[in-house]
Motif scaffolding. Structure first.
Motif, PDB file in Angstrom:
ATOM      1  N   TRP A  98      41.245  49.783  31.376  1.00  0.00           N
ATOM      2  CA  TRP A  98      41.449  51.037  32.154  1.00  0.00           C
ATOM      3  C   TRP A  98      42.824  51.421  32.763  1.00  0.00           C
ATOM      4  O   TRP A  98      43.124  52.527  32.996  1.00  0.00           O
ATOM      5  N   VAL A 155      36.850  51.492  36.099  1.00  0.00           N
ATOM      6  CA  VAL A 155      37.556  49.894  36.858  1.00  0.00           C
ATOM      7  C   VAL A 155      36.415  48.720  36.595  1.00  0.00           C
ATOM      8  O   VAL A 155      37.110  47.694  36.346  1.00  0.00           O
ATOM      9  N   ARG A 156      35.333  49.098  36.461  1.00  0.00           N
ATOM     10  CA  ARG A 156      34.304  47.885  36.519  1.00  0.00           C
ATOM     11  C   ARG A 156      34.218  47.421  35.246  1.00  0.00           C
ATOM     12  O   ARG A 156      34.108  46.190  34.900  1.00  0.00           O
ATOM     13  N   GLN A 180      32.188  60.904  24.819  1.00  0.00           N
ATOM     14  CA  GLN A 180      31.338  61.227  26.186  1.00  0.00           C
ATOM     15  C   GLN A 180      29.535  60.921  26.191  1.00  0.00           C
ATOM     16  O   GLN A 180      29.476  60.667  27.251  1.00  0.00           O
ATOM     17  N   ILE A 202      38.239  38.923  40.048  1.00  0.00           N
ATOM     18  CA  ILE A 202      38.524  40.321  39.593  1.00  0.00           C
ATOM     19  C   ILE A 202      37.565  41.292  40.550  1.00  0.00           C
ATOM     20  O   ILE A 202      37.939  42.356  40.762  1.00  0.00           O
ATOM     21  N   CYS A 253      36.311  59.302  29.687  1.00  0.00           N
ATOM     22  CA  CYS A 253      35.140  60.017  29.885  1.00  0.00           C
ATOM     23  C   CYS A 253      34.416  59.526  31.269  1.00  0.00           C
ATOM     24  O   CYS A 253      33.544  60.103  31.534  1.00  0.00           O
ATOM     25  N   LEU A 254      34.724  58.442  31.430  1.00  0.00           N
ATOM     26  CA  LEU A 254      34.028  57.802  32.654  1.00  0.00           C
ATOM     27  C   LEU A 254      34.498  58.256  34.004  1.00  0.00           C
ATOM     28  O   LEU A 254      35.622  58.378  34.005  1.00  0.00           O
ATOM     29  N   ALA A 298      29.995  57.299  27.175  1.00  0.00           N
ATOM     30  CA  ALA A 298      30.230  57.194  28.643  1.00  0.00           C
ATOM     31  C   ALA A 298      29.334  57.495  29.597  1.00  0.00           C
ATOM     32  O   ALA A 298      29.071  56.888  30.835  1.00  0.00           O
ATOM     33  N   LEU A 316      36.204  59.223  44.191  1.00  0.00           N
ATOM     34  CA  LEU A 316      36.814  58.056  44.609  1.00  0.00           C
ATOM     35  C   LEU A 316      36.597  57.637  45.855  1.00  0.00           C
ATOM     36  O   LEU A 316      36.750  56.302  46.413  1.00  0.00           O
ATOM     37  N   SER A 319      36.913  46.046  33.690  1.00  0.00           N
ATOM     38  CA  SER A 319      37.725  44.934  34.027  1.00  0.00           C
ATOM     39  C   SER A 319      37.198  43.546  33.914  1.00  0.00           C
ATOM     40  O   SER A 319      37.858  42.407  33.363  1.00  0.00           O
ATOM     41  N   GLN A 337      35.623  47.859  45.716  1.00  0.00           N
ATOM     42  CA  GLN A 337      35.202  49.216  45.886  1.00  0.00           C
ATOM     43  C   GLN A 337      34.234  49.515  44.839  1.00  0.00           C
ATOM     44  O   GLN A 337      33.343  50.219  44.955  1.00  0.00           O
ATOM     45  N   ALA A 338      34.872  49.054  43.651  1.00  0.00           N
ATOM     46  CA  ALA A 338      34.125  49.604  42.235  1.00  0.00           C
ATOM     47  C   ALA A 338      32.892  48.624  41.997  1.00  0.00           C
ATOM     48  O   ALA A 338      31.981  49.304  41.272  1.00  0.00           O
ATOM     49  N   PHE A 339      32.685  47.777  42.699  1.00  0.00           N
ATOM     50  CA  PHE A 339      31.262  46.674  42.542  1.00  0.00           C
ATOM     51  C   PHE A 339      30.335  46.930  43.675  1.00  0.00           C
ATOM     52  O   PHE A 339      29.513  46.103  43.738  1.00  0.00           O
ATOM     53  N   GLN A 394      35.806  54.817  38.876  1.00  0.00           N
ATOM     54  CA  GLN A 394      35.113  53.633  39.301  1.00  0.00           C
ATOM     55  C   GLN A 394      34.342  52.978  38.237  1.00  0.00           C
ATOM     56  O   GLN A 394      34.187  51.749  38.109  1.00  0.00           O
ATOM     57  N   ASP A 395      33.767  53.527  37.301  1.00  0.00           N
ATOM     58  CA  ASP A 395      32.920  53.075  36.344  1.00  0.00           C
ATOM     59  C   ASP A 395      34.092  52.363  35.207  1.00  0.00           C
ATOM     60  O   ASP A 395      33.726  51.280  34.684  1.00  0.00           O
ATOM     61  N   TYR A 410      35.621  34.830  30.675  1.00  0.00           N
ATOM     62  CA  TYR A 410      35.915  34.340  32.261  1.00  0.00           C
ATOM     63  C   TYR A 410      35.283  33.361  32.866  1.00  0.00           C
ATOM     64  O   TYR A 410      34.047  33.303  32.373  1.00  0.00           O
TER      65      TYR A 410
END
Lengths: 184, 163
Positions: free
Chosen positions: A47, A34-35, B114, B146, A27-28, B117, A59, A37, B152-154, A31-32, B138
């Motif tokens: 993910w 992936v974060r 949902q 990581i 539902c995310l 999320a 993306l 992880s 990019q995600a961060f 990018q959210d 970690y």
């Protein structure tokens, strides 16, 4: 489980079945997802094991990447998601054709890709550009379990003639799955 | 025919929560849960739910009752009810999602997932850890690695709030 309210909640979350975590992650925005992880070891690859992936403009929009980067990101993601059963790709951007992307897709680098579980593919806003056609070709050739590939052409931007040519071309592509159906 | 449907509708079930409270509900309300439906099909009318606590069960019974009476005309009413239903703390949402998963009520599951999320979207990993009660195991070096791998995600600013 204990009756202590705080303790109970901790138990509930650490005992949430993988399915529930998967549904939340699906539902995310990617990018959210992936974060997550970085949350803990247990979450490291959650993910990446999702059975369904939706790739859209969020993306790459912010980084203003070109179509080469789009295709590149996409393939890396598809490659690193071994449980993928469904994929939806929408909104290629409207930049002109990029030769890099074509060469990249043709490169031997992706010869080893195999999408053993992929059953459904949905491609939206397709306008018949070369990188898109190469991606379609690659997905058809590498997905032995494929049931349906739905292609939604971007009818606003392309003529009927281009659409017919696209259909003809796709019909010629080799399909790894004998029962794969391509629907326009 | 009409009389059989009527008696069927009036069939009752008893649900027993993990804290030993019992609730009587109509069978037609209960069978929206796949888990309960399977037990009813096997002839059970008393259903112990060792994984569902009273607090969550009361809310879920409310939800099932509301959704059992779904018609074309009360669509808006149900939407408002649903919105209100998910307007609660994260801990309550997790308890509800865990119960909905055990009871196999897919529409409720999807709605709760949902909601969770939507509410953790754009939050920092630190905030998500607190919300999910996750202990980070970690080492700082591993974590940095990581973050770098998925740089990019961060990128950008994240929401640190916990609500």
């Amino acid at each position: 489980m204990t009756e202590v309210p705080g303790g109970r909640t901790c138990d509930i979350i650490s005992n949430l079945p993988g399915d529930v975590i998967n549904v939340i992650l699906m539902c995310l925005p990617l990018q959210d997802a992936v974060r997550t992880s970085v949350l803990s070891r247990k979450w490291r690859y959650n993910w990446a094991k999702l059975p369904k992936l939706t790739l859209d403009h969020t993306l790459w929009k912010e980084t203003k990447q070109n179509i080469f980067h789009e295709v590149c990101c996409m393939l890396c993601l598809i490659r690193s998601s071994p449980n993928l059963e469904e994929i939806e790709i929408k909104a290629f951007n409207d930049e002109e054709e990029d030769l890099c992307a074509q060469e990249f897709l043709e490169a031997q680098y992706y010869a080893d890709i195999k999408l053993d579980r992929l059953r459904k593919i949905k491609l939206k806003q397709i306008s018949g550009k070369m990188p898109e056609m190469k991606l379609i070709k690659l997905l058809l050739a590498k997905s032995p379990m494929l049931e349906t590939m739905l292609i939604e052409p971007c009818t606003k931007h392309i003529s009927t003639q281009i659409l017919i040519d696209m259909m003809k071309q796709v019909a010629k592509y080799e399909r790894a799955s004998p029962r794969a159906e391509v629907i326009f | 025919m009409a009389s059989t449907t009527e008696t069927k509708q009036k069939k009752m079930l008893i649900l027993k929560s993990a804290d030993n409270d019992e609730f009587e509900i109509e069978e037609s309300v209960g069978v929206q849960s796949e888990t309960i439906k399977n037990l009813v099909e096997d002839g059970f009318t008393f259903v112990p739910l060792p994984n569902v606590y009273t607090k969550a069960l009361i809310k879920i019974i409310d939800y099932l009752k509301k959704h059992a009476n779904k018609t074309d005309s009360n669509d808006e009413e149900i939407k408002t009810f649903d919105k209100d239903f998910v307007n609660t703390t994260f801990d309550d949402l997790f308890e509800l999602v865990s119960a909905a998963n055990y009871l196999h009520i897919s529409c409720l599951m999807n709605m709760l997932c949902q909601t969770i999320a939507d509410r953790i979207k754009d939050k920092s990993p630190e905030a998500v850890r607190k919300i999910f009660h996750i202990n980070c195991d970690y080492t700082p070096e591993e974590e940095a690695k990581i973050r770098k791998a998925n740089a990019q995600a961060f990128e950008g600013q994240f929401d640190e709030s916990l609500d």
